[in-house]
Design a protein around this motif. Structure first.
Motif, PDB file in Angstrom:
ATOM      1  N   LEU A 130     -87.350  87.066 -47.442  1.00 18.39           N
ATOM      2  CA  LEU A 130     -87.342  85.960 -48.401  1.00 18.39           C
ATOM      3  C   LEU A 130     -85.984  85.860 -49.093  1.00 18.39           C
ATOM      4  O   LEU A 130     -85.457  84.774 -49.336  1.00 18.39           O
ATOM      5  N   ALA A 131     -85.378  87.018 -49.386  1.00 17.94           N
ATOM      6  CA  ALA A 131     -84.109  87.031 -50.126  1.00 17.94           C
ATOM      7  C   ALA A 131     -82.943  86.536 -49.287  1.00 17.94           C
ATOM      8  O   ALA A 131     -82.068  85.829 -49.793  1.00 17.94           O
ATOM      9  N   MET A 132     -82.931  86.890 -48.014  1.00 17.38           N
ATOM     10  CA  MET A 132     -81.744  86.650 -47.199  1.00 17.38           C
ATOM     11  C   MET A 132     -81.763  85.260 -46.558  1.00 17.38           C
ATOM     12  O   MET A 132     -82.779  84.811 -46.054  1.00 17.38           O
ATOM     13  N   LYS A 133     -80.595  84.630 -46.545  1.00 12.77           N
ATOM     14  CA  LYS A 133     -80.421  83.330 -45.907  1.00 12.77           C
ATOM     15  C   LYS A 133     -80.640  83.450 -44.404  1.00 12.77           C
ATOM     16  O   LYS A 133     -80.267  84.464 -43.808  1.00 12.77           O
ATOM     17  N   GLY A 134     -81.254  82.461 -43.799  1.00 11.70           N
ATOM     18  CA  GLY A 134     -81.422  82.468 -42.348  1.00 11.70           C
ATOM     19  C   GLY A 134     -82.511  83.408 -41.864  1.00 11.70           C
ATOM     20  O   GLY A 134     -82.687  83.600 -40.672  1.00 11.70           O
ATOM     21  N   ARG A 135     -83.224  84.051 -42.803  1.00  8.88           N
ATOM     22  CA  ARG A 135     -84.351  84.897 -42.397  1.00  8.88           C
ATOM     23  C   ARG A 135     -85.608  84.275 -43.000  1.00  8.88           C
ATOM     24  O   ARG A 135     -85.570  83.747 -44.100  1.00  8.88           O
ATOM     25  N   ARG A 168     -88.744  89.276 -64.811  1.00  7.58           N
ATOM     26  CA  ARG A 168     -88.266  89.637 -63.467  1.00  7.58           C
ATOM     27  C   ARG A 168     -89.229  90.609 -62.805  1.00  7.58           C
ATOM     28  O   ARG A 168     -88.829  91.557 -62.133  1.00  7.58           O
ATOM     29  N   SER A 169     -90.525  90.371 -63.014  1.00  5.44           N
ATOM     30  CA  SER A 169     -91.531  91.243 -62.410  1.00  5.44           C
ATOM     31  C   SER A 169     -91.565  91.048 -60.903  1.00  5.44           C
ATOM     32  O   SER A 169     -91.180  90.005 -60.376  1.00  5.44           O
ATOM     33  N   ASN A 170     -92.046  92.075 -60.216  1.00  7.58           N
ATOM     34  CA  ASN A 170     -92.242  91.971 -58.773  1.00  7.58           C
ATOM     35  C   ASN A 170     -93.269  90.912 -58.418  1.00  7.58           C
ATOM     36  O   ASN A 170     -93.243  90.346 -57.327  1.00  7.58           O
ATOM     37  N   ILE A 171     -94.205  90.656 -59.330  1.00  5.91           N
ATOM     38  CA  ILE A 171     -95.322  89.772 -59.022  1.00  5.91           C
ATOM     39  C   ILE A 171     -94.946  88.302 -59.197  1.00  5.91           C
ATOM     40  O   ILE A 171     -95.361  87.454 -58.418  1.00  5.91           O
ATOM     41  N   VAL A 172     -94.155  87.981 -60.216  1.00  2.00           N
ATOM     42  CA  VAL A 172     -93.798  86.576 -60.430  1.00  2.00           C
ATOM     43  C   VAL A 172     -92.281  86.343 -60.491  1.00  2.00           C
ATOM     44  O   VAL A 172     -91.709  85.648 -59.647  1.00  2.00           O
ATOM     45  N   GLY A 173     -91.618  86.936 -61.471  1.00  2.35           N
ATOM     46  CA  GLY A 173     -90.231  86.567 -61.765  1.00  2.35           C
ATOM     47  C   GLY A 173     -89.281  86.717 -60.592  1.00  2.35           C
ATOM     48  O   GLY A 173     -88.535  85.785 -60.262  1.00  2.35           O
ATOM     49  N   LEU A 174     -89.310  87.881 -59.948  1.00  2.00           N
ATOM     50  CA  LEU A 174     -88.365  88.123 -58.869  1.00  2.00           C
ATOM     51  C   LEU A 174     -88.612  87.200 -57.680  1.00  2.00           C
ATOM     52  O   LEU A 174     -87.699  86.490 -57.248  1.00  2.00           O
ATOM     53  N   PRO A 175     -89.853  87.155 -57.132  1.00  2.00           N
ATOM     54  CA  PRO A 175     -90.041  86.244 -56.001  1.00  2.00           C
ATOM     55  C   PRO A 175     -89.818  84.772 -56.382  1.00  2.00           C
ATOM     56  O   PRO A 175     -89.295  83.999 -55.573  1.00  2.00           O
ATOM     57  N   ALA A 176     -90.150  84.392 -57.608  1.00  2.00           N
ATOM     58  CA  ALA A 176     -89.897  83.005 -58.038  1.00  2.00           C
ATOM     59  C   ALA A 176     -88.409  82.696 -57.972  1.00  2.00           C
ATOM     60  O   ALA A 176     -87.994  81.635 -57.485  1.00  2.00           O
ATOM     61  N   SER A 177     -87.576  83.636 -58.436  1.00  2.00           N
ATOM     62  CA  SER A 177     -86.122  83.428 -58.421  1.00  2.00           C
ATOM     63  C   SER A 177     -85.608  83.238 -57.000  1.00  2.00           C
ATOM     64  O   SER A 177     -84.796  82.348 -56.729  1.00  2.00           O
ATOM     65  N   LEU A 178     -86.077  84.068 -56.094  1.00  2.00           N
ATOM     66  CA  LEU A 178     -85.612  84.002 -54.707  1.00  2.00           C
ATOM     67  C   LEU A 178     -86.005  82.679 -54.061  1.00  2.00           C
ATOM     68  O   LEU A 178     -85.221  82.066 -53.328  1.00  2.00           O
ATOM     69  N   VAL A 179     -87.223  82.223 -54.352  1.00  2.00           N
ATOM     70  CA  VAL A 179     -87.711  80.980 -53.765  1.00  2.00           C
ATOM     71  C   VAL A 179     -86.936  79.781 -54.321  1.00  2.00           C
ATOM     72  O   VAL A 179     -86.559  78.867 -53.586  1.00  2.00           O
ATOM     73  N   LEU A 180     -86.670  79.787 -55.615  1.00  2.00           N
ATOM     74  CA  LEU A 180     -85.913  78.689 -56.227  1.00  2.00           C
ATOM     75  C   LEU A 180     -84.490  78.647 -55.677  1.00  2.00           C
ATOM     76  O   LEU A 180     -83.929  77.574 -55.445  1.00  2.00           O
ATOM     77  N   LEU A 181     -83.905  79.824 -55.469  1.00  2.00           N
ATOM     78  CA  LEU A 181     -82.555  79.889 -54.911  1.00  2.00           C
ATOM     79  C   LEU A 181     -82.549  79.330 -53.495  1.00  2.00           C
ATOM     80  O   LEU A 181     -81.664  78.550 -53.132  1.00  2.00           O
ATOM     81  N   LYS A 182     -83.548  79.690 -52.702  1.00  2.00           N
ATOM     82  CA  LYS A 182     -83.635  79.177 -51.331  1.00  2.00           C
ATOM     83  C   LYS A 182     -83.840  77.656 -51.330  1.00  2.00           C
ATOM     84  O   LYS A 182     -83.438  76.980 -50.403  1.00  2.00           O
TER      85      LYS A 182
END
Lengths: 294, 294
Positions: A130-135, A168-182
């Motif tokens: 989820l974090a990495m571009k192109g993956r 920046r929890s593992n459950i919401v904050g962190l994955p939300a940030s990665l998805v918004l960035l993507k």
């Protein structure tokens, strides 16, 4: 006044589509999708969360297997349980109720869930993709998937917007940030070590509140017209209620709804949508498994 | 005037420690650490990058195995090569020179590197562990590890600071953001879809420039006293040079060094430090392997 994003109503629409899928699977193959919920010990909110999932499953015709383990259970026993569920052909999704008691390492347990059955999407490999571009991850975690659906169905674009994720929890904050960035937002992640929080939130076109602090985000912190997504789910004492408490979000809804462009209520916002995404993933997983093994 | 962070000098100090480790391994076990660099096709900068790594290895007594594959090589052949290197007991670190040609899927190749030999730290599982709280990657990717070392040795704290990361590449921007967040900075990630870039950068106590745009960040965009880390490594035409080009960063160094508190130069900043971290990881990997298998 903000448009209130009705997560409950949108959920109902999606859930009736899921119920249809469940019926089709049953008619065609005589099989029923199954979700396993593993709860270790009892925390303040966990019985309520587990009950919501069980009820939602039942309504849609999904089998819900609740595995309740005592607080003192060893990590090895929880992992054994996960292995059993991985091997169980009637279980298509496995959810570990978080947080786990302190003596159990969360990662050690979550890593043991087979990727196909990881309906929460919190496996390290899934998050790395989820974090990495192109993956591409196998699936988006349920929490960001829930608000993406709500924003999309409300016509709120993300690309090029300023997004601020509070927590920046593992459950919401962190994955939300990665998805918004993507999704091409400009993303800022704020947390307990951030100073001048208000000023940062005031610049956000999209606010994702996931701090676990009742009504900490005031109306005056919101940029006029912003979209406010509230993952807070805090029980506060309320003697006027039969239960003795009521649920409030991380955002002061009354104030913020006068200034925001869109806002999700608590309850009835992202909560039901997150569970809906869990059910959707479970049924998708069941479909993949049943079609492959039939 | 800013303190110029001398990445070359700091690198030299660390490299002489690494050279010592290499000598000890050789004396004690008669074994030499090995780094494999896989380069597919020739891009504008790749021969220079490969040559820098080869030279650095030689200086420290590390064996460098450069595997050059033609542009048209198939993905399967690259993966076969990776498998061979995984199995090769004389190779303790494997680095794939990125980017790969378009017909080869980067993730498919990087995922095949054994975690122990993934000295770049770009395996999805490693990045997922880096992203999530309470999970620890086997190692930090070389690029963020490089600037963390430079900031630490320069006495620049991170906790509670505003950090702006310019660029979201898999190689620098994304891992840098995750590392800064784990170090308790308030992190904003900006990119090509961000508007009003200058205003956002102007609020940063720490700027990580990794956009690949020669001198795009002007002195007037920098907050007085900020720490500026420049990952840019852009060759621009310069007829006064024998080579016909010179290297510049993503930051206008001359302007920014008058305003910043700390700044890394290009060349001689994060470049040599990133390679130093790669060498350090290779020797650490070799030490683990040799001690285990002796």
């Amino acid at each position: 006044m903000a448009t209130v994003i009705d997560g409950k109503a949108i959920s109902q629409t999606i859930r009736s589509q899921i119920a249809n899928e469940v019926r089709l699977l049953s008619q065609k193959y005589g099989k029923v999708p199954g979700l396993a919920v593993v709860a270790v010990g009892i925390t303040k909110d966990s019985p309520r969360y587990v009950e919501m999932k069980r009820k939602a499953c039942t309504e849609l015709g999904i089998k819900c297997l609740v595995v309740e383990l005592p607080e003192q259970v060893s990590e090895a026993e929880v992992i054994n349980q996960v292995h059993d569920l991985n091997a169980n052909p009637h279980v298509h999704g496995i959810l570990i109720q978080l947080p786990l008691p302190k003596h159990i390492n969360e990662e050690n347990v979550l890593t043991e869930i087979s990727l196909e059955k990881d309906v929460d999407g919190f496996h390290s490999l899934n998050i790395g993709k989820l974090a990495m571009k192109g993956r591409e991850p196998l699936r988006l975690p349920c929490t960001p998937k829930a608000f993406l659906e709500l924003l999309e169905r409300s016509g709120v674009g993300i690309k090029g917007k300023r997004a601020v994720v509070v927590g920046r929890s593992n459950i919401v904050g962190l994955p939300a940030s990665l998805v918004l960035l993507k999704a091409d937002a400009t993303v800022t992640i704020v947390h307990s070590h951030t100073s001048q929080l208000e000023n940062i939130i005031r610049e956000a076109d999209i606010v994702i509140a996931a701090a676990g602090q009742p009504m900490m985000i005031k109306g005056s912190w919101i940029k006029p017209g912003a979209a406010v997504i509230d993952f807070g789910n805090n029980a506060v004492d309320d003697p006027t209620k039969k239960s003795g408490y009521r649920l409030v979000g991380d955002v002061d809804f009354e104030e913020a709804s006068k200034i925001a462009g869109w806002i999700t209520p608590v309850p009835g916002g992202v909560g039901p949508m997150t569970i809906t995404m869990l059910l959707k993933y479970t049924v998708e997983g069941a479909k993949r498994y049943i079609e492959k093994n039939n």
